[in-house]
Design an enzyme around this catalytic site. Structure first.
Site, mmCIF file in Angstrom:
data_model
loop_
_atom_site.group_PDB
_atom_site.id
_atom_site.type_symbol
_atom_site.label_atom_id
_atom_site.label_comp_id
_atom_site.label_asym_id
_atom_site.label_seq_id
_atom_site.Cartn_x
_atom_site.Cartn_y
_atom_site.Cartn_z
ATOM 1 N N ASP A 14 82.027 41.559 39.121
ATOM 2 C CA ASP A 14 81.337 41.103 37.912
ATOM 3 C C ASP A 14 82.258 40.227 37.072
ATOM 4 O O ASP A 14 83.398 40.605 36.785
ATOM 5 C CB ASP A 14 80.893 42.298 37.066
ATOM 6 C CG ASP A 14 79.731 43.059 37.673
ATOM 7 O OD1 ASP A 14 79.095 42.524 38.598
ATOM 8 O OD2 ASP A 14 79.471 44.192 37.224
ATOM 9 N N ASP A 254 70.965 50.616 37.655
ATOM 10 C CA ASP A 254 71.744 51.230 38.722
ATOM 11 C C ASP A 254 72.227 52.621 38.318
ATOM 12 O O ASP A 254 72.292 53.532 39.155
ATOM 13 C CB ASP A 254 72.940 50.350 39.079
ATOM 14 C CG ASP A 254 72.510 48.979 39.580
ATOM 15 O OD1 ASP A 254 71.444 48.889 40.215
ATOM 16 O OD2 ASP A 254 73.235 48.001 39.332
#
Length: 310
Positions: A14, A254
């Site tokens: 990320d 998630d």
């Protein structure tokens, strides 16, 4: 005995930019902050389950660039079995540039990189690990053929399968998901994949049942501030939303899926597991980052103690 979960899916690095506002086309805007971390829907779900105490194994692919060893080590540091993490020569690791606005909402780009190389053969190679698990978690940041193969593998070996159809792919063939135990889309994903409107609760239920009629056993639709709905052929259960002040919503879905798999595999009743997963996801958005915002079991219990009691 510790619940045993396998995740067949993606990993990403990320690249998070915190912005005051998104730039217009052709415009350059200074951003106040940047952070680099680990993500990918598969890895996020694996880390969430592991942080809560599950025994987690991951089947995934990493690149042979500088990010690959870092991704692998992050999984190891999270207590995840990396026996079936395969390096793909000549491939870049997956990356996800993420832009987070002041209200915590985000916009995300993903580059699959080595994740696109995860294949049915990787599932077959991990058969001895996968067939003894309490659940197999799947997402759509890898090839659809790999997802179909994993669902069929779970059905063959009696291992419950959980598919989070994100990011939504209009090419997903619902008929090849027959026997899937849990299908967990959000509202927009459900609309795209069912071809039906989802603007009201009645429409959400109708769209969910259109998928159940094709062989999926349970559909859990996440609805943001409206909570979630657990839909079966005969029943609908409302999962209440959890009110918190959002800081960064990245990875909340998630967190929900990974924690749900952990609670369900540990023997909790499905709707109780979903309610607890909603709380875990809510806690995750009260801190910056993706995996860095996921609490361990003790931190989660402390958070729950501070919530209003039913």
């Amino acid at each position: 005995m510790t619940d045993r979960i396998a995740v067949v899916g993606s990993n990403m690095v990320d690249l998070v930019t915190y912005v005051e506002r998104m730039p217009d086309r052709g415009e350059t805007v200074e951003a106040p902050d940047f952070a680099q971390g680990f993500g990918g829907k598969g890895a996020n779900q694996a880390v969430a389950a592991a942080r809560l105490g599950a025994d987690v194994a991951m089947v995934t692919c990493i690149g042979d660039d500088m990010f690959g060893p870092l991704v692998r080590q992050n999984l190891v540091d999270s207590g995840i079995d990396v026996t079936h993490v395969r390096k793909v020569d000549g491939a870049a690791s997956g990356v996800a540039p993420i832009f987070v606005e002041p209200d915590g909402e985000n916009a995300i780009l993903i580059v699959k990189g080595a994740n696109a190389s995860l294949s049915p053969a990787d599932i077959d190679a991990a058969e001895e690990t996968l067939k003894d698990r309490d659940a197999i978690l799947l997402q759509l940041e890898v090839s659809l053929e790999t997802v179909y193969h994993a669902v069929a593998f779970g059905a063959k070996h009696g291992v419950p399968t959980i598919l989070n159809p994100a990011p939504a792919d209009p090419e997903l063939d619902i008929s090849r998901l027959s026997g899937l135990d849990w299908f967990c889309p959000n509202e927009s994903e459900l609309a795209l994949l069912s071809g039906l409107p989802t603007g009201t609760d009645d429409e959400v239920i109708e769209a969910a049942r259109s998928l159940i009629s094709k062989g999926i056993r349970n559909v859990v639709v996440t609805l943001g501030g409206r909570g979630a709905r657990h839909v079966t052929a005969d029943d609908v259960t409302e999962i209440a939303p959890v009110k918190v002040e959002p800081v960064d919503t990245t990875g909340a879905g998630d967190a929900f899926i990974g924690s749900f798999a952990r609670f369900l595999s540990a023997g909790e009743a499905p709707d109780a597991a979903l309610a607890r997963a909603a709380r875990y996801a809510a806690q995750s958005i009260t801190a910056r980052g993706t995996q860095t915002s996921y609490a361990d079991a003790a931190g989660f219990e402390k958070f729950c103690e501070g919530l209003p009691q039913d």
